[in-house]
Design a protein around this motif. Structure first.
Motif, PDB file in Angstrom:
ATOM      1  N   GLN A 162       1.027  -1.211  -0.473  1.00 39.71           N
ATOM      2  CA  GLN A 162       0.170  -0.021  -0.023  1.00 39.71           C
ATOM      3  C   GLN A 162       1.107   1.532   0.022  1.00 39.71           C
ATOM      4  O   GLN A 162       0.676   2.900  -0.497  1.00 39.71           O
ATOM      5  CB  GLN A 162      -1.216  -0.009   1.428  1.00 39.71           C
ATOM      6  N   ARG A 163       2.040   1.773   0.974  1.00 41.01           N
ATOM      7  CA  ARG A 163       2.838   1.911   0.981  1.00 41.01           C
ATOM      8  C   ARG A 163       3.602   2.623  -0.075  1.00 41.01           C
ATOM      9  O   ARG A 163       3.662   3.895  -1.055  1.00 41.01           O
ATOM     10  CB  ARG A 163       3.437   2.323   1.957  1.00 41.01           C
ATOM     11  N   SER A 164       4.053   1.566  -1.024  1.00 47.10           N
ATOM     12  CA  SER A 164       4.735   1.601  -1.862  1.00 47.10           C
ATOM     13  C   SER A 164       3.583   1.871  -3.587  1.00 47.10           C
ATOM     14  O   SER A 164       4.195   2.851  -3.924  1.00 47.10           O
ATOM     15  CB  SER A 164       4.953   0.348  -2.588  1.00 47.10           C
ATOM     16  N   ALA A 165       2.488   1.580  -3.610  1.00 44.34           N
ATOM     17  CA  ALA A 165       1.161   2.491  -4.724  1.00 44.34           C
ATOM     18  C   ALA A 165       1.228   3.538  -4.373  1.00 44.34           C
ATOM     19  O   ALA A 165       1.383   4.431  -4.757  1.00 44.34           O
ATOM     20  CB  ALA A 165       0.481   1.633  -4.150  1.00 44.34           C
ATOM     21  N   ALA A 166       1.863   4.101  -2.541  1.00 49.52           N
ATOM     22  CA  ALA A 166       0.820   5.198  -3.142  1.00 49.52           C
ATOM     23  C   ALA A 166       2.186   6.241  -2.829  1.00 49.52           C
ATOM     24  O   ALA A 166       2.091   7.059  -3.769  1.00 49.52           O
ATOM     25  CB  ALA A 166       1.016   5.740  -0.835  1.00 49.52           C
ATOM     26  N   VAL A 167       4.075   5.839  -2.951  1.00 48.65           N
ATOM     27  CA  VAL A 167       4.571   6.570  -2.874  1.00 48.65           C
ATOM     28  C   VAL A 167       4.822   6.021  -4.882  1.00 48.65           C
ATOM     29  O   VAL A 167       5.020   7.549  -5.171  1.00 48.65           O
ATOM     30  CB  VAL A 167       6.055   5.979  -2.436  1.00 48.65           C
ATOM     31  N   ARG A 168       4.838   5.778  -5.504  1.00 48.85           N
ATOM     32  CA  ARG A 168       4.647   5.404  -6.759  1.00 48.85           C
ATOM     33  C   ARG A 168       3.618   6.668  -7.282  1.00 48.85           C
ATOM     34  O   ARG A 168       3.752   6.465  -8.250  1.00 48.85           O
ATOM     35  CB  ARG A 168       4.359   4.420  -7.569  1.00 48.85           C
ATOM     36  N   GLY A 169       2.715   6.264  -6.419  1.00 45.82           N
ATOM     37  CA  GLY A 169       1.076   7.389  -7.054  1.00 45.82           C
ATOM     38  C   GLY A 169       1.888   8.879  -7.447  1.00 45.82           C
ATOM     39  O   GLY A 169       1.376  10.290  -7.296  1.00 45.82           O
ATOM     40  N   LEU A 170       3.124   9.600  -6.233  1.00 45.07           N
ATOM     41  CA  LEU A 170       4.215  10.099  -6.485  1.00 45.07           C
ATOM     42  C   LEU A 170       4.962  10.851  -7.113  1.00 45.07           C
ATOM     43  O   LEU A 170       4.661  12.002  -8.122  1.00 45.07           O
ATOM     44  CB  LEU A 170       4.920  10.553  -5.360  1.00 45.07           C
ATOM     45  N   LEU A 171       5.496  10.220  -8.561  1.00 46.74           N
ATOM     46  CA  LEU A 171       5.981   9.958  -9.390  1.00 46.74           C
ATOM     47  C   LEU A 171       5.618  10.801 -10.750  1.00 46.74           C
ATOM     48  O   LEU A 171       6.678  11.562 -10.730  1.00 46.74           O
ATOM     49  CB  LEU A 171       5.959   8.876  -9.827  1.00 46.74           C
ATOM     50  N   PRO A 172       4.539  10.607 -10.742  1.00 49.65           N
ATOM     51  CA  PRO A 172       3.876  12.144 -11.942  1.00 49.65           C
ATOM     52  C   PRO A 172       3.978  13.441 -11.769  1.00 49.65           C
ATOM     53  O   PRO A 172       4.728  13.772 -11.637  1.00 49.65           O
ATOM     54  CB  PRO A 172       2.783  11.623 -12.258  1.00 49.65           C
ATOM     55  N   GLN A 173       3.448  13.542 -10.132  1.00 49.42           N
ATOM     56  CA  GLN A 173       3.862  15.010  -9.592  1.00 49.42           C
ATOM     57  C   GLN A 173       5.291  15.330  -9.133  1.00 49.42           C
ATOM     58  O   GLN A 173       5.052  16.592 -10.184  1.00 49.42           O
ATOM     59  CB  GLN A 173       3.332  14.973  -8.025  1.00 49.42           C
ATOM     60  N   VAL A 231      10.544  -6.365  -0.694  1.00 52.10           N
ATOM     61  CA  VAL A 231      10.142  -4.645   0.138  1.00 52.10           C
ATOM     62  C   VAL A 231      11.761  -3.655  -0.024  1.00 52.10           C
ATOM     63  O   VAL A 231      11.620  -2.429  -0.082  1.00 52.10           O
ATOM     64  CB  VAL A 231      10.375  -4.364   1.346  1.00 52.10           C
ATOM     65  N   GLY A 232      12.348  -3.949   0.265  1.00 58.30           N
ATOM     66  CA  GLY A 232      14.301  -3.458   0.769  1.00 58.30           C
ATOM     67  C   GLY A 232      14.976  -3.057  -1.354  1.00 58.30           C
ATOM     68  O   GLY A 232      14.999  -1.594  -2.021  1.00 58.30           O
ATOM     69  N   ARG A 233      14.347  -3.437  -2.173  1.00 58.63           N
ATOM     70  CA  ARG A 233      14.776  -3.811  -3.630  1.00 58.63           C
ATOM     71  C   ARG A 233      13.984  -2.357  -4.114  1.00 58.63           C
ATOM     72  O   ARG A 233      13.863  -1.987  -4.497  1.00 58.63           O
ATOM     73  CB  ARG A 233      14.931  -5.026  -4.557  1.00 58.63           C
ATOM     74  N   GLU A 234      12.398  -2.908  -3.265  1.00 63.34           N
ATOM     75  CA  GLU A 234      11.430  -2.166  -3.419  1.00 63.34           C
ATOM     76  C   GLU A 234      11.434  -0.475  -4.003  1.00 63.34           C
ATOM     77  O   GLU A 234      11.244   0.685  -4.467  1.00 63.34           O
ATOM     78  CB  GLU A 234       9.581  -2.776  -3.646  1.00 63.34           C
ATOM     79  N   VAL A 235      11.358  -0.241  -2.506  1.00 61.81           N
ATOM     80  CA  VAL A 235      11.899   0.866  -1.363  1.00 61.81           C
ATOM     81  C   VAL A 235      13.510   1.818  -2.435  1.00 61.81           C
ATOM     82  O   VAL A 235      12.651   2.886  -2.939  1.00 61.81           O
ATOM     83  CB  VAL A 235      12.880   0.996  -0.272  1.00 61.81           C
ATOM     84  N   HIS A 236      14.379   0.830  -2.710  1.00 63.01           N
ATOM     85  CA  HIS A 236      15.696   1.615  -3.286  1.00 63.01           C
ATOM     86  C   HIS A 236      15.387   2.013  -4.751  1.00 63.01           C
ATOM     87  O   HIS A 236      15.646   3.026  -5.330  1.00 63.01           O
ATOM     88  CB  HIS A 236      16.416   0.566  -3.561  1.00 63.01           C
ATOM     89  N   ARG A 237      14.370   1.437  -5.684  1.00 62.78           N
ATOM     90  CA  ARG A 237      14.214   1.679  -6.586  1.00 62.78           C
ATOM     91  C   ARG A 237      13.076   2.567  -7.495  1.00 62.78           C
ATOM     92  O   ARG A 237      13.482   3.552  -8.032  1.00 62.78           O
ATOM     93  CB  ARG A 237      12.817   0.548  -6.962  1.00 62.78           C
ATOM     94  N   MET A 238      12.420   3.198  -6.054  1.00 64.09           N
ATOM     95  CA  MET A 238      11.714   3.721  -6.003  1.00 64.09           C
ATOM     96  C   MET A 238      12.311   4.971  -5.612  1.00 64.09           C
ATOM     97  O   MET A 238      11.907   5.694  -6.033  1.00 64.09           O
ATOM     98  CB  MET A 238       9.596   3.805  -4.957  1.00 64.09           C
ATOM     99  N   ALA A 239      13.018   4.711  -4.698  1.00 66.15           N
ATOM    100  CA  ALA A 239      14.214   5.949  -4.461  1.00 66.15           C
ATOM    101  C   ALA A 239      14.320   6.811  -5.155  1.00 66.15           C
ATOM    102  O   ALA A 239      14.765   7.800  -5.384  1.00 66.15           O
ATOM    103  CB  ALA A 239      14.844   5.456  -2.779  1.00 66.15           C
ATOM    104  N   VAL A 240      15.054   5.424  -6.425  1.00 64.64           N
ATOM    105  CA  VAL A 240      16.210   6.215  -7.473  1.00 64.64           C
ATOM    106  C   VAL A 240      15.085   7.104  -8.415  1.00 64.64           C
ATOM    107  O   VAL A 240      15.767   8.057  -8.933  1.00 64.64           O
ATOM    108  CB  VAL A 240      17.392   5.231  -8.368  1.00 64.64           C
ATOM    109  N   GLU A 241      14.074   6.560  -8.660  1.00 64.03           N
ATOM    110  CA  GLU A 241      13.399   7.239  -9.390  1.00 64.03           C
ATOM    111  C   GLU A 241      12.653   8.683  -8.928  1.00 64.03           C
ATOM    112  O   GLU A 241      12.683   9.692  -9.541  1.00 64.03           O
ATOM    113  CB  GLU A 241      11.800   6.285  -9.608  1.00 64.03           C
ATOM    114  N   LEU A 242      12.051   8.756  -7.947  1.00 61.96           N
ATOM    115  CA  LEU A 242      11.419  10.017  -7.236  1.00 61.96           C
ATOM    116  C   LEU A 242      13.226  10.814  -6.722  1.00 61.96           C
ATOM    117  O   LEU A 242      12.702  11.983  -7.666  1.00 61.96           O
ATOM    118  CB  LEU A 242      11.091   9.461  -5.363  1.00 61.96           C
TER     119      LEU A 242
END
Length: 199
Positions: A72-83, A136-147
């Motif tokens: 759920q949290r990952s989805a919320a952070v992914r939702g921030l990417l376009p913004q 989860v760690g891999r996903e958070v790292h990937r999101m951090a790189v994108e954000l």
């Protein structure tokens, strides 16, 4: 339309979701020792039998609960990417840093921490929790790189992002014991400047 008028499959899905949310809340508030299947079932408003229909063991319930909220949290952070991608420079970095720090200081982190401690002493929990945390760690790292808009092809960038995420977890630990909001805001400003310069 009341809950009993929903199709059986939808009722089952809703019950499972209530159990997962109740399990995370119990872990965050009571820790592993105070979080039993009975306590979770009561909080979710279902019978212990209904809880065991969905999750055969306590370990299965709590591992699934942390995974559910992590998604759920990952989805919320992914939702921030376009913004975030519409912003450039330090403003983008500041928003990304703030969101990633929030990810490590909320109820999910508190629940996950209790699960990690329990898994360190419980063979039944250790393998599923270790596998979950690796994902989860891999996903958070990937999101951090994108954000952050980071380019990991550059030397040192991967290590910088990982060091930042380790710092976020440290802030989460500090926040467990005291309200660390004021210091956290200063750290967010500092890391925004550091990452803006390095990335």
């Amino acid at each position: 339309m009341g809950p009993l008028s929903l199709p059986k499959q939808d009722r089952s899905r809703a019950t499972r979701q209530r159990l997962l949310e109740a399990a995370v809340a119990c872990l965050a508030e009571r820790g592993w020792g105070g979080s039993t299947v009975s306590v979770v079932a009561e909080r979710a408003g279902v019978s212990r039998g209904a809880a065991q229909h969905h999750f055969r063991t306590r370990e299965e319930l709590f591992t699934a609960a942390v995974e559910y909220v992590a998604e759920q949290r990952s989805a919320a952070v992914r939702g921030l990417l376009p913004q975030v991608q519409l912003i450039t420079g330090p403003a983008r970095t500041h928003m990304a840093v703030g969101q990633l720090v929030d990810l490590c200081t909320g109820p999910l982190f508190r629940a996950a921490l209790h699960l990690w401690v329990a898994a360190s002493d419980d063979d039944a929990l250790r393998t599923p929790v270790t596998e979950l945390e690796a994902r989860v760690g891999r996903e958070v790292h990937r999101m951090a790189v994108e954000l952050l808009g980071a380019d990991e092809r550059r030397p040192g960038v991967r290590e910088t992002v990982q060091g930042f995420l380790d710092m976020c977890r440290g802030l989460g630990l500090a926040h467990l014991l005291t309200d660390d909001t004021a210091r956290r805001e200063r750290v967010v400003r500092h890391w925004t400047a550091v990452l803006s310069n390095l990335l």
